[in-house]
Design a protein around this motif. Sequence first.
Motif, short mmCIF file in Angstrom:
data_model
loop_
_atom_site.label_atom_id
_atom_site.label_comp_id
_atom_site.label_asym_id
_atom_site.label_seq_id
_atom_site.Cartn_x
_atom_site.Cartn_y
_atom_site.Cartn_z
N ALA A 105 0.82 -1.21 0.33
CA ALA A 105 -0.27 0.04 0.38
C ALA A 105 1.27 1.17 0.13
CB ALA A 105 -0.68 -0.26 0.96
N ALA A 106 2.02 1.37 0.65
CA ALA A 106 2.70 2.42 0.51
C ALA A 106 3.68 2.53 -0.66
CB ALA A 106 4.09 2.33 1.40
N CYS A 107 4.24 1.23 -1.48
CA CYS A 107 4.68 1.44 -2.85
C CYS A 107 3.65 2.15 -3.71
CB CYS A 107 4.95 -0.05 -3.06
SG CYS A 107 5.97 -1.07 -2.64
N LEU A 108 1.98 1.84 -3.65
CA LEU A 108 1.33 2.33 -4.76
C LEU A 108 0.36 3.04 -4.51
CD1 LEU A 108 -1.00 1.58 -6.55
CD2 LEU A 108 -2.70 0.73 -5.39
N SER A 109 0.48 3.84 -3.14
CA SER A 109 0.43 5.27 -2.52
C SER A 109 1.26 5.86 -3.52
CB SER A 109 0.46 5.97 -1.12
OG SER A 109 0.21 6.42 -0.86
N THR A 110 2.46 5.84 -3.32
CA THR A 110 3.58 6.87 -3.52
C THR A 110 3.01 6.47 -5.37
OG1 THR A 110 5.16 6.39 -2.28
CG2 THR A 110 6.21 7.72 -4.46
N VAL A 111 3.39 5.59 -6.15
CA VAL A 111 2.95 5.35 -7.13
C VAL A 111 1.62 6.02 -7.94
CG1 VAL A 111 2.32 3.78 -9.31
CG2 VAL A 111 4.47 3.95 -7.99
N VAL A 112 0.40 6.37 -6.90
CA VAL A 112 -0.42 6.93 -7.51
C VAL A 112 -0.01 8.79 -7.29
CG1 VAL A 112 -2.51 7.75 -6.87
CG2 VAL A 112 -2.01 5.45 -7.18
N PHE A 113 0.65 8.98 -6.51
CA PHE A 113 1.22 10.80 -6.10
C PHE A 113 1.58 11.01 -7.49
CE2 PHE A 113 4.18 13.58 -5.35
CZ PHE A 113 3.36 14.69 -4.41
N ILE A 114 2.99 9.56 -7.70
CA ILE A 114 3.69 10.51 -9.19
C ILE A 114 3.08 10.45 -9.48
CG2 ILE A 114 5.29 9.98 -10.27
CD1 ILE A 114 6.78 8.16 -8.50
N SER A 124 -0.60 10.58 -10.44
CA SER A 124 -1.03 12.22 -9.66
C SER A 124 -0.07 13.70 -10.41
CB SER A 124 -1.69 12.49 -9.04
OG SER A 124 -2.39 11.18 -8.59
N ALA A 125 1.08 13.93 -9.54
CA ALA A 125 1.92 15.08 -10.06
C ALA A 125 1.91 14.80 -11.36
CB ALA A 125 3.39 14.41 -9.20
N LEU A 126 2.07 14.05 -12.39
CA LEU A 126 2.67 14.11 -13.71
C LEU A 126 1.20 14.00 -14.89
CD1 LEU A 126 4.59 11.13 -14.52
CD2 LEU A 126 5.34 13.79 -14.15
N GLY A 127 -0.23 14.40 -13.53
CA GLY A 127 -1.63 14.65 -14.36
C GLY A 127 -2.10 13.60 -15.27
N ALA A 152 -4.98 4.69 -16.47
CA ALA A 152 -3.89 4.18 -16.25
C ALA A 152 -3.60 4.18 -14.99
CB ALA A 152 -3.38 5.89 -15.86
N PHE A 153 -4.40 3.98 -14.23
CA PHE A 153 -4.38 3.17 -13.13
C PHE A 153 -4.65 1.69 -13.52
CE2 PHE A 153 -6.57 7.34 -10.26
CZ PHE A 153 -5.34 7.57 -10.36
N LEU A 154 -5.78 1.29 -13.86
CA LEU A 154 -5.97 -0.39 -14.83
C LEU A 154 -5.00 -0.68 -15.55
CD1 LEU A 154 -8.72 -1.62 -15.23
CD2 LEU A 154 -8.92 -1.45 -17.10
N ALA A 155 -4.45 0.18 -16.75
CA ALA A 155 -2.71 -0.21 -16.79
C ALA A 155 -2.11 -0.75 -15.81
CB ALA A 155 -2.38 0.82 -18.49
N LEU A 156 -2.03 0.52 -14.78
CA LEU A 156 -0.94 0.28 -14.20
C LEU A 156 -0.66 -0.89 -13.21
CD1 LEU A 156 1.27 1.42 -12.17
CD2 LEU A 156 -0.70 2.20 -10.50
N ARG A 178 -11.00 14.44 -10.98
CA ARG A 178 -11.47 15.56 -12.27
C ARG A 178 -10.71 15.97 -12.74
NH1 ARG A 178 -15.15 16.96 -8.01
NH2 ARG A 178 -14.39 18.79 -8.34
N GLU A 179 -9.42 16.76 -12.65
CA GLU A 179 -8.69 17.11 -13.22
C GLU A 179 -7.51 16.61 -13.99
OE1 GLU A 179 -8.78 21.20 -13.19
OE2 GLU A 179 -10.77 20.69 -11.92
N HIS A 180 -7.86 15.29 -13.29
CA HIS A 180 -6.32 14.42 -13.30
C HIS A 180 -4.88 14.28 -13.07
CE1 HIS A 180 -9.44 12.59 -16.40
NE2 HIS A 180 -9.37 13.88 -17.57
N GLY A 181 -5.62 14.86 -11.55
CA GLY A 181 -4.11 15.32 -10.93
C GLY A 181 -4.09 15.60 -9.97
N LEU A 182 -3.27 16.11 -9.45
CA LEU A 182 -3.00 17.22 -7.87
C LEU A 182 -3.24 18.64 -8.21
CD1 LEU A 182 0.31 15.71 -6.62
CD2 LEU A 182 -2.04 14.95 -5.49
N VAL A 183 -3.77 19.03 -7.47
CA VAL A 183 -4.86 20.19 -8.56
C VAL A 183 -4.44 21.07 -6.74
CG1 VAL A 183 -6.87 22.03 -8.19
CG2 VAL A 183 -6.58 20.18 -8.79
N ARG A 184 -3.54 22.13 -7.39
CA ARG A 184 -3.57 23.85 -6.10
C ARG A 184 -4.19 23.83 -5.40
NH1 ARG A 184 -0.87 29.10 -6.06
NH2 ARG A 184 -0.01 29.54 -3.75
N ILE A 185 -4.72 23.65 -4.48
CA ILE A 185 -5.30 24.16 -3.87
C ILE A 185 -5.14 25.18 -2.39
CG2 ILE A 185 -7.48 22.97 -2.17
CD1 ILE A 185 -7.44 20.84 -3.35
#
Lengths: 179, 738
Positions: B47-56, B58-61, B67-71, B140-147
């Motif tokens: 879970a730690a690994c997947l969390s970081t991969v999803v962060f990356i 998301s950071a890449l949009g 993308a999640f399905l393929a990954l 919705r934004e396909h990635g991290l959003v500056r909030i």
Amino acid sequence: MLHRVWVWLAVVTVLTLSGCVNIPDSYAPPIQRKPLTAPQPGGLSHIINMNDPNVLAHIVRDISPNLEGGVFRWAYRRPEMRFALTSTTHLKFVMDFALPAANFEQTGPVTISFYVNDHLLDRVRYDTPGRKTFEKEVPAEWLRTDALTLVATEIDKMYVSPQDGTKLGFPIIRVGFIE
Amino acid sequence: MPHAFYILFGSTFAVAVCLSCGLLLLRGLRLHFYRGEERLLAFVTGAACLSTVVFILSALGLARKGAFLALGLAIIFAAARCGVFRPLGDDLPPLPRFWKILFGLVFTLYTVLYFFNAMAPEMSPDGSAYHLGFVAWYLREHGLVRITTNMYANLSQGIEMLYLFAFAFGRHSAAALVHFSFLAVLPFLMLSYAKRFGLPVAGAAAALLVYASPVVGKDGTTAYVDVAVAAIVFTLFYLLQIWDRERSMALFIPIGLVAGFAYAAKYTAFLAVPYALAFTSWKLYRARHNYWKPLVIISACALVMMLPWMAKNWIWVNNPFSPFFNRVFPNPYIHTGFEDDYSRAMQHYEGLKSYIDLPLELTVRGTALCGLFGPVFLLAPLALLSLRERVGRQLLLAGAVFGATYFCNIGTRFLIPAAPFFALAMMMVCSRAKAVPVMLVAFHAIFSWPPCIKIYSDARAWRLERILWKQALRIVPEDGYLNFKMPVYPITRVIEKMVPKGEKVFSFNQAAQSYTSREILVAYQSAFNNTLGEILWTPITEGYQPTRHLVFRFPPQPLRKVRATQTAEGKPDNWSIAEFRVFRGGVELPRVPQWRLRASPNPWEVQLAFDNSPVTRWRSWETLRPGMFVEIDFGKDEVVDTVRLECSRDQDKSRVKLEGQTTSGRWKLLAAAPEYVDLPSPLLGLRRAAAEEFKARGVRYILAWDSDYAATDLRTRTATWGITMLAERGGARLYRID
């Protein structure tokens, strides 16, 4: 070897993180909003407390020049005041006043009429003594911004002092207009 | 039913990918575990690994379902190819038959309750507001959003990254089921640990005490993160204990990753990293081994998990630890004064009269601190008797470490991460008498079942109510159920329908952000929103209105700068200035672009004292202290003879002096004290001015609950404000600013 790793780690971290901080030191004046026409100190305003410094400028008649207890002045038969308004829409006439129990024992229930620029705004019967607030919206067409607005009240029964025969209406605390 | 399928697919897929990641990592490191424990440890590590991969991603949009399905498929395929799903290792020592049956029975009953509750429509306050609010937004934004308008967006979101993965397929309930998977794993982690270290009965009993605990069940079946944090820190503890016994260097990698993941999951679990470092270095130091290399490995792995969140915050909101430490990392997004108030509020819940009530609130009542562990936990002090044994000392140390942050937020759920340790230590002691653990488990299992809880708890205790199987399977439609059960849901859906896309809604209270794509600006959640709240309150709060003028008069003289400086000290007053005006011969100097304005503290909002608006004010957002200032640099010499500060009356303790910088650059005192002039109040025109300020800030909608301070005024004076009521649902009204 390990020391070198730590040093590099520290240098990279500091450089990376310090590059992100961008806090301006000072700012230019922003876009100016339309100024509010606020009452000027010493001038006529839209509302006045009886202990405000320039209250006498607002009194036209039938209100005692003496401040009592630091907060109120005695009104007589038909107290009248004047106000300067900056707008006429959605305004309510408001008056904080009291009907002292001692006076009430003599007069019984009283009826007070409220006038704005000689229009009768309301006539209210008060069956109990105590502190009261009258508040009612005033039709915009009764009010003006280019002339002073006169408000008056009239009590149907005056209190007569058994000692010296002085006739008193009721103590006024605050009068004016609010939104 | 298709909805139920997507929910189950999303959550199962996320769990399968976590497990695959973990197994790939642990097997790749050639770590050997017992058969029963490997998958549990793999799930959390993965879970730690997947969390970081999803962060990356998301950071890449690339936060997209495809993308999640393929990954996910690639990871599962890789895991299958590597044969990591084949169980390896010896079996753990068995549980006595009686306990096997008891554990199976209680676990199954509660799993049915929890599973259907987790799968039912998500309606937890924080889960539906921000945990999943951001997840939905990122998707919705396909990635991290500056909030910058919601402080919760700056909390670490390691678990939310897993939710994002599941949410892409099954939306809210899929995310809640991911949390449920941590809940289901936790008792097995405890049991495996206990079996490995020779405490099978104590382990089984403690696992059931934690699993059946009302607050654990309630939290773990929603999109909160506390139970996941408990599973993570227990995994860390477990790995450290294994390392202590086996001394395998390769264990430092999962130890570091899981320790860092604890921080990524929840700030309050940051102690996992120093705990892991201190534990390993102390053990190595005592064994006279080199401890630098392990420290570097653990730190590096932990940083892999932590740095993304720190970097995100540093880059976007100038504070790696936002929304905390705003004095150390000053920024325009969170007021320091708010941080102080917020911290205080979290340490003193309104319903709790005294800390003496804590034990009963935490275990029996369940309202004031939002949740209860169950009356059995009143025996927790017995855990201290386990100090006589090494295992007991280890458990209590871990419990103390992970419970150490509890007093930062005294809500019951903030003790969940420490609960497994205390439960194990407690049951270690109780299991010395054979019948006691059975009795305690039976009592706890019966009196933690929803209908039985209300026999002793407060009526409004935060807990599960019943098995929601119809809701979970969507036989009862989700929309209808939420409309009926969730007070904020109906108005949130109205917002979605009536507020145009891209518009923002201001509110004093949290709404179900995850159920609308319109941004809801909650008054307390950022500096920007704080200001909006003050603007809205100013017309109806005489103490906020600029009716006290501080007039400084002095002989006309050329000055380069003028500065109003605070000279007083005192709580609770803040210093504020609505307008800072400068005069020469009775005429106000126009505010020209060449002027430079400065303030300390809160320099970012100094313009509010120079905008001509009576409903905005620069505010120190700190209690009074000498040296605070607001300053104008004219950019050239200006002849000046009067300065007028238009202030509110809610700062009686404030005392201000005026200084000026002469043409020679020397500062001098212009006036030690002002002349005070009070205007009659309330001022007229403020409501309309407030509405205009909202519009100027791009906010055209207001959501007011009947319990809000401003609600009555907004409702009864719509024309004066210049607003129109669009809808009312369940005591909440949506207004549009005309």
